[in-house]
Motif scaffolding. Structure first.
Motif, PDB file in Angstrom:
ATOM      1  N   SER A 195       0.872  -1.181   0.000  1.00 34.64           N
ATOM      2  CA  SER A 195       0.000   0.000   0.000  1.00 34.64           C
ATOM      3  C   SER A 195       0.897   1.215   0.000  1.00 34.64           C
ATOM      4  CB  SER A 195      -0.877   0.053   1.254  1.00 34.64           C
ATOM      5  OG  SER A 195      -1.868  -0.922   1.205  1.00 34.64           O
ATOM      6  N   VAL A 196       0.535   2.225  -0.809  1.00 37.78           N
ATOM      7  CA  VAL A 196       1.366   3.413  -0.957  1.00 37.78           C
ATOM      8  C   VAL A 196       0.492   4.658  -0.853  1.00 37.78           C
ATOM      9  CG1 VAL A 196       2.974   4.645  -2.459  1.00 37.78           C
ATOM     10  CG2 VAL A 196       2.926   2.142  -2.486  1.00 37.78           C
ATOM     11  N   TYR A 197       0.877   5.570   0.034  1.00 40.08           N
ATOM     12  CA  TYR A 197       0.166   6.825   0.229  1.00 40.08           C
ATOM     13  C   TYR A 197       1.083   7.974  -0.174  1.00 40.08           C
ATOM     14  CZ  TYR A 197      -2.307  10.652   2.480  1.00 40.08           C
ATOM     15  OH  TYR A 197      -2.957  11.829   2.730  1.00 40.08           O
ATOM     16  N   CYS A 198       0.620   8.818  -1.088  1.00 35.27           N
ATOM     17  CA  CYS A 198       1.421   9.956  -1.541  1.00 35.27           C
ATOM     18  C   CYS A 198       1.241  11.125  -0.579  1.00 35.27           C
ATOM     19  CB  CYS A 198       1.001  10.361  -2.952  1.00 35.27           C
ATOM     20  SG  CYS A 198       1.925  11.774  -3.600  1.00 35.27           S
ATOM     21  N   MET A 199       2.365  11.562   0.000  1.00 38.75           N
ATOM     22  CA  MET A 199       2.345  12.697   0.915  1.00 38.75           C
ATOM     23  C   MET A 199       2.642  14.006   0.205  1.00 38.75           C
ATOM     24  SD  MET A 199       4.048  11.004   4.317  1.00 38.75           S
ATOM     25  CE  MET A 199       5.649  10.807   3.573  1.00 38.75           C
ATOM     26  N   SER A 200       3.493  13.945  -0.861  1.00 37.92           N
ATOM     27  CA  SER A 200       3.802  15.156  -1.619  1.00 37.92           C
ATOM     28  C   SER A 200       4.290  14.769  -3.005  1.00 37.92           C
ATOM     29  CB  SER A 200       4.851  16.011  -0.904  1.00 37.92           C
ATOM     30  OG  SER A 200       6.097  15.344  -0.862  1.00 37.92           O
ATOM     31  N   GLY A 201       4.211  15.735  -3.929  1.00 37.86           N
ATOM     32  CA  GLY A 201       4.664  15.514  -5.295  1.00 37.86           C
ATOM     33  C   GLY A 201       3.536  15.050  -6.202  1.00 37.86           C
ATOM     34  N   GLU A 202       3.892  14.824  -7.459  1.00 44.01           N
ATOM     35  CA  GLU A 202       2.904  14.364  -8.435  1.00 44.01           C
ATOM     36  C   GLU A 202       3.545  13.413  -9.421  1.00 44.01           C
ATOM     37  OE1 GLU A 202       0.480  17.337 -10.362  1.00 44.01           O
ATOM     38  OE2 GLU A 202       0.700  18.662  -8.628  1.00 44.01           O
ATOM     39  N   GLY A 203       2.734  12.475  -9.899  1.00 43.76           N
ATOM     40  CA  GLY A 203       3.197  11.521 -10.887  1.00 43.76           C
ATOM     41  C   GLY A 203       2.050  10.648 -11.325  1.00 43.76           C
ATOM     42  N   GLU A 204       2.390   9.415 -11.714  1.00 44.57           N
ATOM     43  CA  GLU A 204       1.363   8.483 -12.161  1.00 44.57           C
ATOM     44  C   GLU A 204       1.856   7.061 -11.980  1.00 44.57           C
ATOM     45  OE1 GLU A 204       0.823   9.644 -16.251  1.00 44.57           O
ATOM     46  OE2 GLU A 204       2.455   8.351 -16.951  1.00 44.57           O
ATOM     47  N   ILE A 205       0.887   6.142 -11.933  1.00 45.95           N
ATOM     48  CA  ILE A 205       1.172   4.718 -11.916  1.00 45.95           C
ATOM     49  C   ILE A 205       0.458   4.112 -13.116  1.00 45.95           C
ATOM     50  CG2 ILE A 205      -0.696   4.260 -10.268  1.00 45.95           C
ATOM     51  CD1 ILE A 205       0.995   1.881  -9.246  1.00 45.95           C
ATOM     52  N   GLU A 206       1.217   3.398 -13.936  1.00 42.06           N
ATOM     53  CA  GLU A 206       0.664   2.718 -15.106  1.00 42.06           C
ATOM     54  C   GLU A 206       0.739   1.223 -14.869  1.00 42.06           C
ATOM     55  OE1 GLU A 206       1.583   1.862 -19.822  1.00 42.06           O
ATOM     56  OE2 GLU A 206       2.724   3.413 -18.782  1.00 42.06           O
ATOM     57  N   VAL A 207      -0.410   0.571 -14.817  1.00 43.36           N
ATOM     58  CA  VAL A 207      -0.466  -0.876 -14.663  1.00 43.36           C
ATOM     59  C   VAL A 207      -0.158  -1.489 -16.024  1.00 43.36           C
ATOM     60  CG1 VAL A 207      -1.905  -2.842 -14.014  1.00 43.36           C
ATOM     61  CG2 VAL A 207      -2.175  -0.653 -12.819  1.00 43.36           C
ATOM     62  N   VAL A 208       0.787  -2.422 -16.081  1.00 41.67           N
ATOM     63  CA  VAL A 208       1.143  -3.058 -17.352  1.00 41.67           C
ATOM     64  C   VAL A 208      -0.097  -3.775 -17.899  1.00 41.67           C
ATOM     65  CG1 VAL A 208       2.570  -4.838 -18.450  1.00 41.67           C
ATOM     66  CG2 VAL A 208       3.579  -3.278 -16.761  1.00 41.67           C
ATOM     67  N   GLY A 209      -0.472  -3.421 -19.126  1.00 39.82           N
ATOM     68  CA  GLY A 209      -1.661  -3.999 -19.742  1.00 39.82           C
ATOM     69  C   GLY A 209      -2.960  -3.434 -19.216  1.00 39.82           C
ATOM     70  N   GLY A 210      -2.893  -2.322 -18.481  1.00 40.90           N
ATOM     71  CA  GLY A 210      -4.097  -1.765 -17.872  1.00 40.90           C
ATOM     72  C   GLY A 210      -4.108  -0.251 -17.895  1.00 40.90           C
ATOM     73  N   GLU A 211      -4.715   0.324 -16.884  1.00 40.04           N
ATOM     74  CA  GLU A 211      -4.928   1.765 -16.824  1.00 40.04           C
ATOM     75  C   GLU A 211      -3.729   2.503 -16.229  1.00 40.04           C
ATOM     76  OE1 GLU A 211      -8.736   3.290 -15.575  1.00 40.04           O
ATOM     77  OE2 GLU A 211      -9.517   1.237 -15.520  1.00 40.04           O
ATOM     78  N   THR A 212      -3.757   3.826 -16.444  1.00 46.06           N
ATOM     79  CA  THR A 212      -2.801   4.738 -15.821  1.00 46.06           C
ATOM     80  C   THR A 212      -3.583   5.643 -14.888  1.00 46.06           C
ATOM     81  OG1 THR A 212      -1.353   4.656 -17.742  1.00 46.06           O
ATOM     82  CG2 THR A 212      -1.076   6.535 -16.257  1.00 46.06           C
ATOM     83  N   TYR A 213      -3.082   5.806 -13.661  1.00 44.14           N
ATOM     84  CA  TYR A 213      -3.773   6.591 -12.650  1.00 44.14           C
ATOM     85  C   TYR A 213      -2.881   7.742 -12.202  1.00 44.14           C
ATOM     86  CZ  TYR A 213      -6.515   2.296 -12.326  1.00 44.14           C
ATOM     87  OH  TYR A 213      -7.285   1.200 -12.614  1.00 44.14           O
ATOM     88  N   PRO A 214      -3.447   8.936 -12.040  1.00 44.06           N
ATOM     89  CA  PRO A 214      -2.653  10.049 -11.521  1.00 44.06           C
ATOM     90  C   PRO A 214      -2.386   9.862 -10.034  1.00 44.06           C
ATOM     91  CG  PRO A 214      -4.937  10.725 -11.798  1.00 44.06           C
ATOM     92  CD  PRO A 214      -4.825   9.323 -12.338  1.00 44.06           C
ATOM     93  N   ILE A 215      -1.242  10.361  -9.596  1.00 46.63           N
ATOM     94  CA  ILE A 215      -0.882  10.336  -8.175  1.00 46.63           C
ATOM     95  C   ILE A 215      -0.586  11.765  -7.751  1.00 46.63           C
ATOM     96  CG2 ILE A 215       0.777   9.540  -6.457  1.00 46.63           C
ATOM     97  CD1 ILE A 215       1.337   7.149  -8.281  1.00 46.63           C
ATOM     98  N   LYS A 216      -1.201  12.169  -6.657  1.00 45.97           N
ATOM     99  CA  LYS A 216      -0.950  13.482  -6.061  1.00 45.97           C
ATOM    100  C   LYS A 216      -1.126  13.327  -4.561  1.00 45.97           C
ATOM    101  CE  LYS A 216      -5.707  14.950  -6.663  1.00 45.97           C
ATOM    102  NZ  LYS A 216      -6.619  15.920  -7.221  1.00 45.97           N
ATOM    103  N   PRO A 217      -0.776  14.345  -3.774  1.00 42.38           N
ATOM    104  CA  PRO A 217      -0.936  14.223  -2.329  1.00 42.38           C
ATOM    105  C   PRO A 217      -2.359  13.802  -1.947  1.00 42.38           C
ATOM    106  CG  PRO A 217       0.342  16.167  -2.834  1.00 42.38           C
ATOM    107  CD  PRO A 217      -0.179  15.634  -4.152  1.00 42.38           C
ATOM    108  N   GLY A 218      -2.436  12.815  -1.072  1.00 38.83           N
ATOM    109  CA  GLY A 218      -3.720  12.293  -0.639  1.00 38.83           C
ATOM    110  C   GLY A 218      -4.149  11.040  -1.384  1.00 38.83           C
ATOM    111  N   THR A 219      -3.400  10.622  -2.417  1.00 36.72           N
ATOM    112  CA  THR A 219      -3.721   9.414  -3.181  1.00 36.72           C
ATOM    113  C   THR A 219      -3.137   8.190  -2.490  1.00 36.72           C
ATOM    114  OG1 THR A 219      -3.666  10.639  -5.279  1.00 36.72           O
ATOM    115  CG2 THR A 219      -3.471   8.246  -5.413  1.00 36.72           C
ATOM    116  N   LEU A 220      -3.973   7.160  -2.354  1.00 35.86           N
ATOM    117  CA  LEU A 220      -3.536   5.856  -1.853  1.00 35.86           C
ATOM    118  C   LEU A 220      -3.736   4.854  -2.978  1.00 35.86           C
ATOM    119  CD1 LEU A 220      -2.790   3.912   0.582  1.00 35.86           C
ATOM    120  CD2 LEU A 220      -5.256   3.598   0.837  1.00 35.86           C
ATOM    121  N   TYR A 221      -2.693   4.084  -3.296  1.00 37.02           N
ATOM    122  CA  TYR A 221      -2.905   2.961  -4.208  1.00 37.02           C
ATOM    123  C   TYR A 221      -2.438   1.692  -3.524  1.00 37.02           C
ATOM    124  CZ  TYR A 221       2.009   3.395  -5.839  1.00 37.02           C
ATOM    125  OH  TYR A 221       3.375   3.463  -5.927  1.00 37.02           O
TER     126      TYR A 221
END
Length: 128
Positions: free
Chosen positions: A58-84
């Motif tokens: 489990s990963v919680y973003c505290m600061s910064g911005e980016g994205e997570i791309e699942v291989v063969g799947g969707e891409t999700y934005p990551i920003k502060p407050g995002t948990l994946y």
């Protein structure tokens, strides 16, 4: 009771780094809590291939911005407050945007020992 500071852990063998990330492993397997806890920095303008075949995370973003791309799947934005949650050992690419270094709080199950780094397939080995 266990009490540690981030600064104390940064200045010890608990800090592990690569070209794209730095992980400060504050809680490890030998602490006998059943999980490990890390503060991880994903360096700006980088991409890291990850595939935790032996761990759930489990990963919680505290600061910064980016994205997570699942291989063969969707891409999700990551920003502060995002948990994946990588609940299916999801193979993915983690990217931090330019000028947007990400600071993440991470929990691993089973816990890691502290010596792990990603192999050529993005996997952490399972170390007993």
């Amino acid at each position: 009771m266990i009490v540690r500071t981030l600064e104390e852990c940064k200045n010890s063998e608990r800090r592990v780094a690569s070209e794209t990330w730095e992980s400060v492993r504050m809680l490890l397997k030998d602490d006998k809590m059943g999980f490990s806890f890390h503060i991880t920095t994903i360096f700006e303008n980088t991409e890291t291939h990850i595939h935790y075949q032996n761990h759930l995370e489990s990963v919680y973003c505290m600061s910064g911005e980016g994205e997570i791309e699942v291989v063969g799947g969707e891409t999700y934005p990551i920003k502060p407050g995002t948990l994946y949650i990588l609940d299916k050992h999801d193979e993915h690419y983690l990217r931090a945007y330019k000028d947007k270094e990400m600071i993440m709080a991470c929990v691993f199950n089973p816990p890691i020992t502290g010596a792990e780094t990603h192999d050529e397939n993005g996997v952490y080995p399972l170390i007993d």
